[in-house]
Design a protein around this motif. Structure first.
Motif, PDB file in Angstrom:
ATOM      1  N   LEU A  99       0.813  -1.205   0.000  1.00  0.00           N
ATOM      2  CA  LEU A  99       0.000   0.000   0.000  1.00  0.00           C
ATOM      3  C   LEU A  99       0.852   1.262   0.000  1.00  0.00           C
ATOM      4  O   LEU A  99       0.518   2.243  -0.671  1.00  0.00           O
ATOM      5  CB  LEU A  99      -0.912  -0.004   1.244  1.00  0.00           C
ATOM      6  CG  LEU A  99      -1.938   1.127   1.339  1.00  0.00           C
ATOM      7  CD1 LEU A  99      -2.904   1.089   0.165  1.00  0.00           C
ATOM      8  CD2 LEU A  99      -2.714   1.029   2.662  1.00  0.00           C
ATOM      9  N   LEU A 100       1.971   1.232   0.712  1.00  0.00           N
ATOM     10  CA  LEU A 100       2.857   2.401   0.763  1.00  0.00           C
ATOM     11  C   LEU A 100       4.297   1.908   0.832  1.00  0.00           C
ATOM     12  O   LEU A 100       4.804   1.576   1.905  1.00  0.00           O
ATOM     13  CB  LEU A 100       2.534   3.273   1.979  1.00  0.00           C
ATOM     14  CG  LEU A 100       3.412   4.520   2.133  1.00  0.00           C
ATOM     15  CD1 LEU A 100       3.201   5.491   0.963  1.00  0.00           C
ATOM     16  CD2 LEU A 100       3.138   5.217   3.465  1.00  0.00           C
ATOM     17  N   LYS A 101       4.928   1.878  -0.309  1.00  0.00           N
ATOM     18  CA  LYS A 101       6.316   1.471  -0.383  1.00  0.00           C
ATOM     19  C   LYS A 101       7.215   2.676  -0.116  1.00  0.00           C
ATOM     20  O   LYS A 101       6.926   3.786  -0.575  1.00  0.00           O
ATOM     21  CB  LYS A 101       6.627   0.917  -1.773  1.00  0.00           C
ATOM     22  CG  LYS A 101       5.961  -0.413  -2.081  1.00  0.00           C
ATOM     23  CD  LYS A 101       6.610  -1.541  -1.311  1.00  0.00           C
ATOM     24  CE  LYS A 101       6.069  -2.897  -1.696  1.00  0.00           C
ATOM     25  NZ  LYS A 101       6.716  -3.988  -0.918  1.00  0.00           N
ATOM     26  N   PRO A 102       8.292   2.499   0.642  1.00  0.00           N
ATOM     27  CA  PRO A 102       9.247   3.613   0.818  1.00  0.00           C
ATOM     28  C   PRO A 102       9.935   3.914  -0.504  1.00  0.00           C
ATOM     29  O   PRO A 102      10.002   3.064  -1.399  1.00  0.00           O
ATOM     30  CB  PRO A 102      10.218   3.073   1.866  1.00  0.00           C
ATOM     31  CG  PRO A 102      10.114   1.593   1.755  1.00  0.00           C
ATOM     32  CD  PRO A 102       8.708   1.285   1.351  1.00  0.00           C
ATOM     33  N   SER A 103      10.461   5.109  -0.625  1.00  0.00           N
ATOM     34  CA  SER A 103      11.145   5.476  -1.875  1.00  0.00           C
ATOM     35  C   SER A 103      12.448   4.695  -2.026  1.00  0.00           C
ATOM     36  O   SER A 103      12.899   4.422  -3.140  1.00  0.00           O
ATOM     37  CB  SER A 103      11.439   6.984  -1.908  1.00  0.00           C
ATOM     38  OG  SER A 103      12.265   7.359  -0.807  1.00  0.00           O
ATOM     39  N   SER A 104      13.044   4.344  -0.874  1.00  0.00           N
ATOM     40  CA  SER A 104      14.275   3.545  -0.923  1.00  0.00           C
ATOM     41  C   SER A 104      14.465   2.850   0.410  1.00  0.00           C
ATOM     42  O   SER A 104      13.888   3.247   1.430  1.00  0.00           O
ATOM     43  CB  SER A 104      15.488   4.430  -1.233  1.00  0.00           C
ATOM     44  OG  SER A 104      15.691   5.382  -0.197  1.00  0.00           O
TER      45      SER A 104
END
Length: 258
Positions: A27-32
């Motif tokens: 649902l919400l992946k970190p940018s890195s």
């Protein structure tokens, strides 16, 4: 600019554990993600998190939120649907608040500072009204006042306040039907007038002609007119017609029946 998971948790009020769960379900992946496993979030992820929290506030589940965010147009449609639900809930609460406010106003208006004077006034009014009803409707109506007075023995000021509030609420319901545009002979109007007739019938069951004549008092008698006009200045005339219609439509038996 990038933010650590702890910074995002502090800023958004979403726990780091929940942010990791959002990552796990896609649902919400970190940018890195750093070599040490640290998650980092950028502006895009913060905006997405903002939409997630907004959609959750509107009652969507996580799976539904994921589907909505997958298509931007779906997000707008979902928000419009939930906005409509919230507006309806607000209207419902406004109706409840209005009802409570009006009930409080009724009780305040009916509050008695000097019960002795209030009861004395009732006795004087009752004597005058008994004579007026006897002259207009016959001996049966006069006897109805005797029955009503006997039933009032032992009533307290609070009892009278309660009765006054109930009467005010009935006039308010009648005024509401009138303001809705209902004609005096409409079924919606007759249904509320039936409550008025029931209250009268507690002490006296007037004939159709007598009840219709009683309705006329809301136009001619200052005391009766004032009771109705407190709910709406236009109510006395409308109520007189509605009572007349009720007597004609619901009290007079059809031809061939008794």
């Amino acid at each position: 600019m990038r933010y650590s998971i702890s910074q995002v948790a502090k800023a958004s009020g979403v726990s780091a554990r929940m942010l990791r769960h959002y990552d796990a379900i896609g649902l919400l992946k970190p940018s890195s993600v750093g070599t040490n496993g640290y998650r980092w979030y950028g502006r895009g992820e913060l905006l997405r998190l903002q939409r997630i929290l907004l959609l959750r506030r509107f009652g969507l589940g996580l799976a539904e939120i994921g589907a909505v965010l997958g298509e931007r147009a779906g997000e707008a449609a979902a928000l419009r649907g939930h906005l409509a639900q919230l507006e309806e809930e607000r209207r419902r609460l406004d109706r409840v608040i209005t009802t409570v406010e009006e009930t409080v106003a009724d009780l305040d208006a009916a509050r008695i500072d000097d019960p002795g004077r209030f009861f004395a006034g009732l006795r004087e009014d009752a004597a005058e009204m008994r004579q007026a009803y006897r002259e207009t409707f016959g001996e049966g109506a006069g006897k109805a006042f005797d029955v009503a007075e006997a039933a009032q023995e032992g009533l307290t000021a609070a009892d009278y306040e309660h009765a006054a509030a109930q009467g005010a609420a009935l006039f308010r319901r009648l005024a509401s039907v009138m303001r809705s545009g209902a004609a005096p002979s409409d079924p919606a109007a007759l249904d509320v007038v039936a409550e008025h007739y029931a209250s009268v019938s507690h002490f006296w069951q007037p004939t159709a002609a007598a009840y219709a004549a009683m309705g006329g008092l809301y136009e001619r008698d200052p005391r009766q007119r004032d009771l109705a006009a407190r709910a709406d200045p236009e109510l006395p005339a409308w109520l007189a017609r509605a009572i007349e219609a009720y007597a004609r439509e619901r009290l007079v038996p059809p031809v061939g029946k008794t």
